[in-house]
Design a protein around this motif. Structure first.
Motif, PDB file in Angstrom:
ATOM      1  N   ARG A   1      35.941  36.965  40.217  1.00  0.00           N
ATOM      2  CA  ARG A   1      37.168  36.288  39.813  1.00  0.00           C
ATOM      3  C   ARG A   1      36.933  35.423  38.576  1.00  0.00           C
ATOM      4  O   ARG A   1      35.807  35.000  38.304  1.00  0.00           O
ATOM      5  CB  ARG A   1      37.695  35.413  40.955  1.00  0.00           C
ATOM      6  CG  ARG A   1      38.195  36.209  42.146  1.00  0.00           C
ATOM      7  CD  ARG A   1      38.534  35.301  43.318  1.00  0.00           C
ATOM      8  NE  ARG A   1      39.121  36.048  44.416  1.00  0.00           N
ATOM      9  CZ  ARG A   1      40.417  36.078  44.696  1.00  0.00           C
ATOM     10  NH1 ARG A   1      41.265  35.365  43.955  1.00  0.00           N
ATOM     11  NH2 ARG A   1      40.875  36.787  45.701  1.00  0.00           N
TER      12      ARG A   1
ATOM     13  N   ARG B   1      46.436  39.208  33.518  1.00  0.00           N
ATOM     14  CA  ARG B   1      46.682  39.304  34.961  1.00  0.00           C
ATOM     15  C   ARG B   1      46.501  40.726  35.477  1.00  0.00           C
ATOM     16  O   ARG B   1      46.158  40.940  36.640  1.00  0.00           O
ATOM     17  CB  ARG B   1      48.092  38.792  35.290  1.00  0.00           C
ATOM     18  CG  ARG B   1      48.225  37.269  35.187  1.00  0.00           C
ATOM     19  CD  ARG B   1      49.541  36.794  35.768  1.00  0.00           C
ATOM     20  NE  ARG B   1      50.681  37.296  35.003  1.00  0.00           N
ATOM     21  CZ  ARG B   1      51.219  36.688  33.953  1.00  0.00           C
ATOM     22  NH1 ARG B   1      50.709  35.530  33.539  1.00  0.00           N
ATOM     23  NH2 ARG B   1      52.255  37.203  33.332  1.00  0.00           N
ATOM     24  N   GLN B   2      46.732  41.709  34.618  1.00  0.00           N
ATOM     25  CA  GLN B   2      46.535  43.096  35.022  1.00  0.00           C
ATOM     26  C   GLN B   2      45.069  43.426  35.239  1.00  0.00           C
ATOM     27  O   GLN B   2      44.724  44.275  36.074  1.00  0.00           O
ATOM     28  CB  GLN B   2      47.129  44.040  33.968  1.00  0.00           C
ATOM     29  CG  GLN B   2      48.647  44.082  33.955  1.00  0.00           C
ATOM     30  CD  GLN B   2      49.188  44.910  32.801  1.00  0.00           C
ATOM     31  OE1 GLN B   2      48.486  45.174  31.814  1.00  0.00           O
ATOM     32  NE2 GLN B   2      50.446  45.326  32.911  1.00  0.00           N
TER      33      GLN B   2
ATOM     34  N   THR C   1      41.533  38.880  38.298  1.00  0.00           N
ATOM     35  CA  THR C   1      42.057  38.027  39.358  1.00  0.00           C
ATOM     36  C   THR C   1      41.531  36.620  39.123  1.00  0.00           C
ATOM     37  O   THR C   1      40.312  36.423  38.986  1.00  0.00           O
ATOM     38  CB  THR C   1      41.621  38.534  40.737  1.00  0.00           C
ATOM     39  OG1 THR C   1      42.092  39.863  40.919  1.00  0.00           O
ATOM     40  CG2 THR C   1      42.175  37.639  41.830  1.00  0.00           C
TER      41      THR C   1
ATOM     42  N   GLU D   1      40.897  32.571  40.080  1.00  0.00           N
ATOM     43  CA  GLU D   1      40.794  31.619  41.173  1.00  0.00           C
ATOM     44  C   GLU D   1      42.032  30.723  41.190  1.00  0.00           C
ATOM     45  O   GLU D   1      42.638  30.469  40.144  1.00  0.00           O
ATOM     46  CB  GLU D   1      39.536  30.753  41.018  1.00  0.00           C
ATOM     47  CG  GLU D   1      38.240  31.518  41.199  1.00  0.00           C
ATOM     48  CD  GLU D   1      37.031  30.601  41.124  1.00  0.00           C
ATOM     49  OE1 GLU D   1      37.205  29.399  40.819  1.00  0.00           O
ATOM     50  OE2 GLU D   1      35.914  31.091  41.381  1.00  0.00           O
ATOM     51  N   GLU D   2      42.386  30.248  42.362  1.00  0.00           N
ATOM     52  CA  GLU D   2      43.601  29.440  42.487  1.00  0.00           C
ATOM     53  C   GLU D   2      43.534  28.189  41.615  1.00  0.00           C
ATOM     54  O   GLU D   2      44.532  27.775  41.025  1.00  0.00           O
ATOM     55  CB  GLU D   2      43.811  29.052  43.950  1.00  0.00           C
ATOM     56  CG  GLU D   2      45.124  28.323  44.192  1.00  0.00           C
ATOM     57  CD  GLU D   2      45.371  28.056  45.659  1.00  0.00           C
ATOM     58  OE1 GLU D   2      46.260  27.242  45.984  1.00  0.00           O
ATOM     59  OE2 GLU D   2      44.673  28.675  46.506  1.00  0.00           O
TER      60      GLU D   2
END
Length: 454
Positions: free
Chosen positions: A103, A130-131, A134, A136-137
């Motif tokens: 990520r 974004r495609q 991923t 991290e929050e």
């Protein structure tokens, strides 16, 4: 900072020599086109853990004559669409090399002028990222901005990508200095930029200044500091102007206006340190200041501060993945850099090849010296015992030549040496590059490739 810690003229003359900034060890001047590309890509395949993404967006509408970055000057904003096409090809070639599940923990847009891109182009870039990745929050996302070209719509487009940290250049508020460096930027422009950022939810702001530019004086720079302090940024990056006209020919123009002496530059730096520390900022080290509660200051106190190609950082162990012309990437054991010319970049991608130009595979010796230099520049101290235990060495025996050099520096009041470690003095902080150079055995043959330390 103790006012008596500022260096005397004889120390300035003694230690004002060319040297690296050590955003990497070995410095980028050691990267080579002879390193097999497959070896560099194998380092990528072997990597694990989170990623730090860097996108170099090189376009600027005008050239600042002091600039040392890899930029392309143009007013044609359609070129940005073509550049995103190329970035998409590069990212599509790169991401299959990564192990599944990795990520992105960081994202940084540099340049150039990232807000040269229109809001619609930035939205397209965000969709592309974004495609393929991923995030991290709590990913740390940041951008470098030019207030002269900034609109609220630009800021909102970056915010849609999760960007909450921004840095923008002021350099100097004095109109005469701005004229000399070909960068006219009013205080009203700076205030408007800050308003856009704060109103859009940005939580961290860094302001860049440069000292050592033509027509600067302590009196004029005091006014600049007062103006930017009123903007209340969380951080400052205040750079010693790197005069390298043999690399950046436009810098020759500045010589006509007259560059300040090393003594004047030290007077400017003294003013900077005194003014910012009195205002509540912590002098992190080379170039950087932060509020006492900022992550950089907290990390330095905890001994976890890091250095990378963007300067000081709070995140360790991330593989840096650089995209775009001239961008530099890093794994635990290697560095790699893309080609610098846009035509070469396009040609590589048209052939389905990653646009790598040169790289470096670190040896065990390199990694040891990298740790020593990093800890010295981040902690302003070294623990000989801890390093010896981590690497199975006798530090004093291994680095005997460096310690002999440091004996002289200790006599000059730059460092305090003990049997089990060393501590950089307040005076020594101004020569931290010189102190780090003691641990770099290749520095003598490469000095003419760097700017001076003062």
């Amino acid at each position: 900072m103790n006012p008596t810690a500022f260096p005397a003229d004889d120390l300035i003359a003694k230690y004002n020599r060319p040297g690296p900034r050590y955003t990497s060890y070995p410095p980028a001047t050691h990267f080579s086109a002879e390193v097999p590309q497959e070896s560099l890509l194998e380092e990528v395949r072997a990597g694990e853990g989170p990623l730090s993404l860097y996108l170099h967006l090189p376009f600027c509408e005008s050239l600042c004559w002091f600039c040392g970055c890899h930029t392309i000057t143009t007013t044609n904003h359609d070129r940005a669409d073509a550049y995103i096409d190329e970035l998409e090809k590069e990212i599509a070639l790169f991401t299959p090399l990564l192990k599944p599940g990795r990520r992105a923990a960081q994202l940084h847009f540099g340049g150039g002028t990232p807000n040269f891109f229109t809001p619609a182009q930035l939205d397209r870039l965000g969709t592309l990222l974004r495609q393929h990745f991923t995030f991290e929050e709590q990913a740390e996302c940041s951008v470098e901005l030019d207030p002269r070209r900034l609109t609220r719509e630009h800021v909102e487009a970056f915010a849609r990508m999760g960007v909450r940290r921004a840095s923008f250049g002021v350099q100097d508020c004095d109109p005469q200095v701005q004229e000399a460096i070909h960068r006219i930027q009013s205080p009203e422009t700076n205030r408007q930029c800050v308003a856009f950022l704060r109103e859009t939810g940005f939580t961290s702001l860094n302001i860049d200044l440069v000292y050592g530019l033509p027509r600067q004086s302590p009196d004029s720079f005091k006014k600049t500091l007062d103006e930017v302090l009123a903007l209340e940024p969380e951080r400052f990056a205040i750079f010693n102007y790197a005069h390298v006209p043999w690399i950046k020919p436009a810098q020759k123009i500045l010589e006509k206006a007259g560059l300040p002496t090393p003594q004047t530059k030290l007077a400017l730096l003294r003013l900077i340190v005194e003014t910012l520390t009195e205002a509540g900022y912590v002098y992190i080290g080379m170039d950087h200041f932060a509020r006492a509660d900022d992550e950089l200051a907290v990390a330095q106190r905890a001994g976890t501060l890091q250095r990378n190609f963007q300067g000081y950082s709070t995140r360790a162990g991330l593989d840096i993945c650089g995209f775009g012309i001239s961008s530099i990437s890093q794994t635990a054991d290697s560095y790699r850099q893309n080609v610098k010319a846009l035509d070469d970049y396009r040609a590589h991608l048209a052939e389905g090849k990653l646009p790598l130009e040169r790289g470096y595979i670190l040896t065990g010796e390199d990694k040891l010296r990298r740790e020593v230099i990093t800890r010295l520049m981040c902690d302003m101290a070294l623990d000989f015992t801890a390093i010896s235990e981590r690497h199975g060495i006798d530090f004093r025996e291994k680095f005997a030549p460096a310690l002999r050099e440091l004996d002289t520096m200790a006599a000059d009041g730059l460092v305090e040496l003990q049997p089990t470690g060393l501590r950089v003095t307040d005076t020594g902080r101004f020569f931290i590059r010189n102190l780090a150079m003691c641990f770099d055995p290749a520095i003598q043959s490469n000095e003419n490739r760097y700017s001076k330390t003062v």
